[in-house]
Write an enzyme that holds these catalytic residues in place. Structure first.
Site, PDB file in Angstrom:
ATOM      1  N   CYS A  54     103.365  20.519   8.585  1.00  0.00           N
ATOM      2  CA  CYS A  54     102.433  20.811   7.505  1.00  0.00           C
ATOM      3  C   CYS A  54     101.140  20.050   7.777  1.00  0.00           C
ATOM      4  O   CYS A  54     101.165  18.841   7.990  1.00  0.00           O
ATOM      5  CB  CYS A  54     103.029  20.390   6.163  1.00  0.00           C
ATOM      6  SG  CYS A  54     101.901  20.582   4.763  1.00  0.00           S
ATOM      7  N   CYS A  57     100.590  17.209   4.908  1.00  0.00           N
ATOM      8  CA  CYS A  57     101.397  15.989   4.769  1.00  0.00           C
ATOM      9  C   CYS A  57     102.156  15.574   6.025  1.00  0.00           C
ATOM     10  O   CYS A  57     102.751  14.502   6.057  1.00  0.00           O
ATOM     11  CB  CYS A  57     102.377  16.143   3.601  1.00  0.00           C
ATOM     12  SG  CYS A  57     103.739  17.279   3.934  1.00  0.00           S
ATOM     13  N   CYS A 103     105.386  24.115   1.342  1.00  0.00           N
ATOM     14  CA  CYS A 103     105.958  22.922   1.956  1.00  0.00           C
ATOM     15  C   CYS A 103     106.771  22.194   0.888  1.00  0.00           C
ATOM     16  O   CYS A 103     106.266  21.913  -0.200  1.00  0.00           O
ATOM     17  CB  CYS A 103     104.839  22.023   2.472  1.00  0.00           C
ATOM     18  SG  CYS A 103     105.406  20.417   3.056  1.00  0.00           S
ATOM     19  N   CYS A 106     105.074  18.443   0.053  1.00  0.00           N
ATOM     20  CA  CYS A 106     103.842  18.269  -0.724  1.00  0.00           C
ATOM     21  C   CYS A 106     103.482  19.471  -1.588  1.00  0.00           C
ATOM     22  O   CYS A 106     102.487  19.443  -2.302  1.00  0.00           O
ATOM     23  CB  CYS A 106     102.677  17.924   0.196  1.00  0.00           C
ATOM     24  SG  CYS A 106     102.153  19.262   1.286  1.00  0.00           S
ATOM     25  N   CYS A 128     105.418  34.567   7.500  1.00  0.00           N
ATOM     26  CA  CYS A 128     104.037  34.837   7.879  1.00  0.00           C
ATOM     27  C   CYS A 128     103.201  33.663   7.380  1.00  0.00           C
ATOM     28  O   CYS A 128     102.942  33.535   6.182  1.00  0.00           O
ATOM     29  CB  CYS A 128     103.610  36.152   7.238  1.00  0.00           C
ATOM     30  SG  CYS A 128     101.968  36.690   7.691  1.00  0.00           S
TER      31      CYS A 128
END
Length: 140
Positions: A54, A57, A103, A106, A128
């Site tokens: 991510c 984070c 995510c 976060c 996607c």
């Protein structure tokens, strides 16, 4: 962005802190559930082996061995790293029903997941994901 009901993020920052950390394009996608234009992301056609994290984070999300060529204009994966690395929730924006991918660490927006499109993958799913939501850490 609407908060995730029944889940608390492990990484919490104020909107001002997110804006200071992320560039405007990253903030628009990750924190405002935007979408980058197709075929513009840096990882759309990347074949480099490694882990996709991510960008907000640093949580590990996807492995390169689950990435496949979907020819849709965004990086596509058939499975997240583990079931608890992402949160899936219904998205009724834009007059349609889709499944949003966030995510789990976060609660930043990553993209959407689609099923039953006929891709020859083990899960028949296509995560996607916006390139701007990810950071690739190449294998050594």
């Amino acid at each position: 962005m609407e908060p995730v009901v029944g889940a608390t993020p492990k990484v919490v920052r104020s909107e001002e802190e997110w804006r200071a950390q992320l560039n405007p394009a990253e903030y628009a996608v990750l924190r405002q559930a935007g979408t980058e234009r197709p075929w513009t992301g840096e990882y759309t056609e990347t074949k480099t082996e490694g882990i996709y994290e991510c960008r907000a984070c640093g949580a590990e999300l996807f492995r390169s061995d689950t990435k496949f060529d979907s020819h849709c204009g965004w990086p596509s994966f058939f499975s997240p790293l583990a079931g608890d690395t992402v949160i899936l929730r219904e998205d009724r924006a834009l007059g349609m029903t889709r499944i949003e991918v966030l995510c789990a660490t976060c609660h930043s927006h990553l993209g959407h997941v689609f099923e039953g499109e006929g891709y020859p993958t083990p899960t028949d799913q296509r995560y996607c994901i916006n390139s701007v939501s990810l950071k690739l850490v190449p294998s050594e």
